[in-house]
Design a protein around this motif. Sequence first.
Motif, PDB file in Angstrom:
ATOM      1  N   GLU A  93      43.455  52.375  35.611  1.00  0.00           N
ATOM      2  CA  GLU A  93      43.651  51.040  34.396  1.00  0.00           C
ATOM      3  C   GLU A  93      43.181  51.275  33.014  1.00  0.00           C
ATOM      4  O   GLU A  93      43.789  51.394  32.245  1.00  0.00           O
ATOM      5  CB  GLU A  93      44.703  50.029  35.206  1.00  0.00           C
ATOM      6  CG  GLU A  93      45.571  50.127  35.820  1.00  0.00           C
ATOM      7  CD  GLU A  93      47.208  49.983  35.143  1.00  0.00           C
ATOM      8  OE1 GLU A  93      47.073  50.397  33.390  1.00  0.00           O
ATOM      9  OE2 GLU A  93      48.606  49.684  35.893  1.00  0.00           O
ATOM     10  N   ASN A  94      41.877  50.993  33.635  1.00  0.00           N
ATOM     11  CA  ASN A  94      40.862  50.386  32.606  1.00  0.00           C
ATOM     12  C   ASN A  94      39.303  50.011  33.244  1.00  0.00           C
ATOM     13  O   ASN A  94      39.154  50.061  34.565  1.00  0.00           O
ATOM     14  CB  ASN A  94      41.298  49.089  32.380  1.00  0.00           C
ATOM     15  CG  ASN A  94      40.291  48.721  30.101  1.00  0.00           C
ATOM     16  OD1 ASN A  94      39.960  49.822  29.636  1.00  0.00           O
ATOM     17  ND2 ASN A  94      40.148  47.693  30.223  1.00  0.00           N
TER      18      ASN A  94
ATOM     19  N   ARG B 117      45.651  50.849  39.664  1.00  0.00           N
ATOM     20  CA  ARG B 117      46.587  50.265  40.417  1.00  0.00           C
ATOM     21  C   ARG B 117      47.485  51.893  41.415  1.00  0.00           C
ATOM     22  O   ARG B 117      46.337  52.665  41.071  1.00  0.00           O
ATOM     23  CB  ARG B 117      47.750  50.223  39.237  1.00  0.00           C
ATOM     24  CG  ARG B 117      47.806  50.967  38.573  1.00  0.00           C
ATOM     25  CD  ARG B 117      49.348  50.939  37.427  1.00  0.00           C
ATOM     26  NE  ARG B 117      49.504  51.646  36.586  1.00  0.00           N
ATOM     27  CZ  ARG B 117      50.272  53.083  36.836  1.00  0.00           C
ATOM     28  NH1 ARG B 117      51.135  53.185  37.521  1.00  0.00           N
ATOM     29  NH2 ARG B 117      50.405  54.214  35.661  1.00  0.00           N
TER      30      ARG B 117
ATOM     31  N   THR C 209      54.641  42.304  25.081  1.00  0.00           N
ATOM     32  CA  THR C 209      52.785  43.421  25.758  1.00  0.00           C
ATOM     33  C   THR C 209      52.765  41.581  26.600  1.00  0.00           C
ATOM     34  O   THR C 209      51.708  40.983  25.831  1.00  0.00           O
ATOM     35  CB  THR C 209      52.322  43.882  24.780  1.00  0.00           C
ATOM     36  OG1 THR C 209      53.127  44.775  24.654  1.00  0.00           O
ATOM     37  CG2 THR C 209      51.564  44.358  25.382  1.00  0.00           C
TER      38      THR C 209
ATOM     39  N   GLU D 144      49.922  39.848  28.356  1.00  0.00           N
ATOM     40  CA  GLU D 144      47.774  40.203  28.940  1.00  0.00           C
ATOM     41  C   GLU D 144      47.554  41.280  29.512  1.00  0.00           C
ATOM     42  O   GLU D 144      48.265  40.663  31.215  1.00  0.00           O
ATOM     43  CB  GLU D 144      46.782  38.894  28.970  1.00  0.00           C
ATOM     44  CG  GLU D 144      47.628  37.308  27.581  1.00  0.00           C
ATOM     45  CD  GLU D 144      46.730  36.296  27.592  1.00  0.00           C
ATOM     46  OE1 GLU D 144      46.392  36.100  28.711  1.00  0.00           O
ATOM     47  OE2 GLU D 144      46.015  35.631  26.875  1.00  0.00           O
ATOM     48  N   ASP D 145      46.712  41.351  29.177  1.00  0.00           N
ATOM     49  CA  ASP D 145      46.150  42.588  30.661  1.00  0.00           C
ATOM     50  C   ASP D 145      46.190  41.544  32.120  1.00  0.00           C
ATOM     51  O   ASP D 145      45.640  40.948  31.775  1.00  0.00           O
ATOM     52  CB  ASP D 145      44.431  43.451  30.387  1.00  0.00           C
ATOM     53  CG  ASP D 145      44.705  44.548  29.029  1.00  0.00           C
ATOM     54  OD1 ASP D 145      46.309  44.483  29.015  1.00  0.00           O
ATOM     55  OD2 ASP D 145      44.310  44.304  29.046  1.00  0.00           O
ATOM     56  N   TRP D 146      46.783  42.320  33.251  1.00  0.00           N
ATOM     57  CA  TRP D 146      46.357  41.732  34.531  1.00  0.00           C
ATOM     58  C   TRP D 146      45.255  41.345  35.197  1.00  0.00           C
ATOM     59  O   TRP D 146      44.654  40.832  35.668  1.00  0.00           O
ATOM     60  CB  TRP D 146      47.837  42.018  35.094  1.00  0.00           C
ATOM     61  CG  TRP D 146      46.987  42.966  36.086  1.00  0.00           C
ATOM     62  CD1 TRP D 146      48.192  44.118  35.467  1.00  0.00           C
ATOM     63  CD2 TRP D 146      46.125  43.792  36.406  1.00  0.00           C
ATOM     64  NE1 TRP D 146      47.474  45.162  35.834  1.00  0.00           N
ATOM     65  CE2 TRP D 146      46.345  45.322  36.886  1.00  0.00           C
ATOM     66  CE3 TRP D 146      44.991  43.651  37.325  1.00  0.00           C
ATOM     67  CZ2 TRP D 146      45.260  46.689  37.630  1.00  0.00           C
ATOM     68  CZ3 TRP D 146      44.147  44.297  38.625  1.00  0.00           C
ATOM     69  CH2 TRP D 146      45.194  46.068  38.687  1.00  0.00           C
ATOM     70  N   TRP D 147      44.436  42.607  34.401  1.00  0.00           N
ATOM     71  CA  TRP D 147      42.797  42.166  35.017  1.00  0.00           C
ATOM     72  C   TRP D 147      41.880  41.281  34.279  1.00  0.00           C
ATOM     73  O   TRP D 147      40.516  41.273  34.351  1.00  0.00           O
ATOM     74  CB  TRP D 147      42.081  43.390  34.808  1.00  0.00           C
ATOM     75  CG  TRP D 147      42.159  44.711  33.956  1.00  0.00           C
ATOM     76  CD1 TRP D 147      41.059  44.431  32.874  1.00  0.00           C
ATOM     77  CD2 TRP D 147      43.128  45.278  33.374  1.00  0.00           C
ATOM     78  NE1 TRP D 147      42.027  45.395  31.858  1.00  0.00           N
ATOM     79  CE2 TRP D 147      43.545  45.899  32.246  1.00  0.00           C
ATOM     80  CE3 TRP D 147      44.731  46.054  34.090  1.00  0.00           C
ATOM     81  CZ2 TRP D 147      43.754  46.636  31.461  1.00  0.00           C
ATOM     82  CZ3 TRP D 147      45.497  46.540  33.390  1.00  0.00           C
ATOM     83  CH2 TRP D 147      45.148  47.243  32.020  1.00  0.00           C
ATOM     84  N   ARG D 148      42.533  40.849  32.985  1.00  0.00           N
ATOM     85  CA  ARG D 148      41.539  39.745  32.629  1.00  0.00           C
ATOM     86  C   ARG D 148      42.104  38.661  32.170  1.00  0.00           C
ATOM     87  O   ARG D 148      41.920  37.768  31.763  1.00  0.00           O
ATOM     88  CB  ARG D 148      41.514  40.546  31.071  1.00  0.00           C
ATOM     89  CG  ARG D 148      40.916  41.936  31.269  1.00  0.00           C
ATOM     90  CD  ARG D 148      40.857  41.873  29.632  1.00  0.00           C
ATOM     91  NE  ARG D 148      40.724  43.962  28.766  1.00  0.00           N
ATOM     92  CZ  ARG D 148      38.975  44.295  29.297  1.00  0.00           C
ATOM     93  NH1 ARG D 148      38.011  43.416  29.303  1.00  0.00           N
ATOM     94  NH2 ARG D 148      38.818  45.225  28.682  1.00  0.00           N
ATOM     95  N   THR D 149      43.326  37.955  33.077  1.00  0.00           N
ATOM     96  CA  THR D 149      44.398  36.487  32.667  1.00  0.00           C
ATOM     97  C   THR D 149      44.338  36.464  34.335  1.00  0.00           C
ATOM     98  O   THR D 149      44.587  36.981  35.522  1.00  0.00           O
ATOM     99  CB  THR D 149      45.210  37.181  31.959  1.00  0.00           C
ATOM    100  OG1 THR D 149      45.487  35.347  31.154  1.00  0.00           O
ATOM    101  CG2 THR D 149      46.573  37.791  32.624  1.00  0.00           C
TER     102      THR D 149
ATOM    103  N   SER E  81      55.473  40.822  34.374  1.00  0.00           N
ATOM    104  CA  SER E  81      54.813  42.017  33.405  1.00  0.00           C
ATOM    105  C   SER E  81      55.659  42.276  31.928  1.00  0.00           C
ATOM    106  O   SER E  81      55.954  41.134  31.106  1.00  0.00           O
ATOM    107  CB  SER E  81      56.019  42.172  34.393  1.00  0.00           C
ATOM    108  OG  SER E  81      57.553  42.473  34.352  1.00  0.00           O
TER     109      SER E  81
END
Length: 583
Positions: free
Chosen positions: A382-383, A415, A517, A519-524, A529
């Motif tokens: 993802e990032n 993911r 959209t 916040e990115d799930w990996w940052r928050t 979704s």
Amino acid sequence: MTSLRSTAVIVTFLAVSGGIFTHATGVATAAPNSSTAVPDDGPVDRINETRFPVLWSEDPDHGDRSSTEFESDESTITEFSARLADSTDVSFEEPPEAVETWNSGDIQDFSPGDEERSVHPEGARLENGRYIRDAHASVFAVQPSTVLHAGNSSARYIAPAGEVLAITDYRVRVPDDDTNGSVRHQWSINETAIDGVELRTDDRVLDSDTSHRSVLEYSGLSGTQNLTVAVDISVRLNHKKRTCDEYDNDSNPCDSSWETETEYPTEQVTVTDSRRVVVNQFDRNNGKRVTFENANRTGAVIHPGAMWSTVDVDSDARLRGNWRFYSAGVDGWHTMVSRTETNTTQTNSSVRPAQVHAVPTQNQPDMPSEATAAAEPPLVIENVWGKERDGPSLSDKIDITPVDRYVNTTSVAVRSETLPPVSFDEMTVHGIVHGQSRTVSINDNGTVRDSNLELSVLEANASGAVVQTTVTEKKTGDPITTGRVTVGNQSAAVNASGMAVIELEERPSSVVDGQYTPEDWWRTEHLYSAAEARTTVPPEYPTFQKLVQLVLVTLLWFLPAALAVYGFDYLTDGAALGLRKQQ
């Protein structure tokens, strides 16, 4: 067309290259390389003869080999390996273990000199005392270690525990005897020795030995260190001085007795060789995992906490870092020099250390897989994030191409829609130093909940529209207070009520589309979704005042014409248009 046998040879070679090295009893059967880059003595019994040719990346490459040389049905895996290494340089996804195997055996080939002869590699730094001459300490290898190339610099990374291989030698210069005259001198070596070989850091001694060939161990290191091999060499000479007080120079007799004095001159010389190293430590490594509500999907973030090569997520899923690894010989060891008081000889060295190197060959990590158009890969990145850096420039002798810019990745978000969530309970991180790995426990960070987006057109006219958006959690209806909503080419953050009002500069045609959209799930910590919605733009009906105006305008336009027609028909007594009955 490549034959089936050739294909099998290639596949088998690649499998051997990535696996365990086996014992070999012969030497490579390929034609000898005329360059001194490849040791003449071959693999012998220390290393797999298939792996041996690919350890010397600085050898001349002959890229003009024909494809038929690789497709021959008579080729063995060993011959294929030799031809491949002769045509290009081979890189690996992980640091090759064969380098350590080779070094541990090859140092045993070093044959030191004797009291009159010192043997050293051409790159050694020599020290001379009054009696001890051509003394040196030479670090053969620090292992496991990897020299990482980045930008305009390089650094040697090691594990917290490992070993330093070193050799040392010297000779003793004994003064010449003087057997003429009334005072005569006789010299000999009483004793000489290597008193100690110590491995030191800046503040302590890590290990010691007393041999010409030393394997010195270290452990518990951290940070940046100077690993220094210090060798103390001593000599004790026997000097006899004979004196005659009544000496006849003409006939050379001593008319009286000779008086003898004995002294024992001593000397000690310390020689050193150092390597500056950076300890690759797994610290601050952690990760977190999320699942997605009403979706067969799992996400995970891994923070390796060290310079890493690969991350094992599952037996069939592996992340591959920026780095590729190759092996090359060490400068200064191609020639071995032998020195005496009167003579110096040089020969091709049979003592040849190899070193693992790492270079970035892609700008960010990837996920190697055999995914097809009909099948998802087991992992999707993802990032990634980390510092962006310049790629290095390598010697023209190395046929491996680094990237110009790359991200020195310190975190990766992935993911999967095929792996079960339990696959993400633990991940194994492999460092850039061989044999270095750490299993990281992944914490459960919760569930990414479904969201719902509603759109309402508050106003729409020829000059634009005003759209109100409302974002709620689908299951509970509670407002979602993070993220952004986009309608058309306009975007706005949602407020504490989960709402945002967006003004469009142009009137939509008939429908309005919106996207939420999160916040990115990996940052928050607020896990939601994405969502989409569509609504219609209400028709633009005229107002009552405009309807009255339309009626009046219509009457004003058409009433004169109607009166004119009726008047004409009246004048003709209904004969022209028949609007009136004729009398």
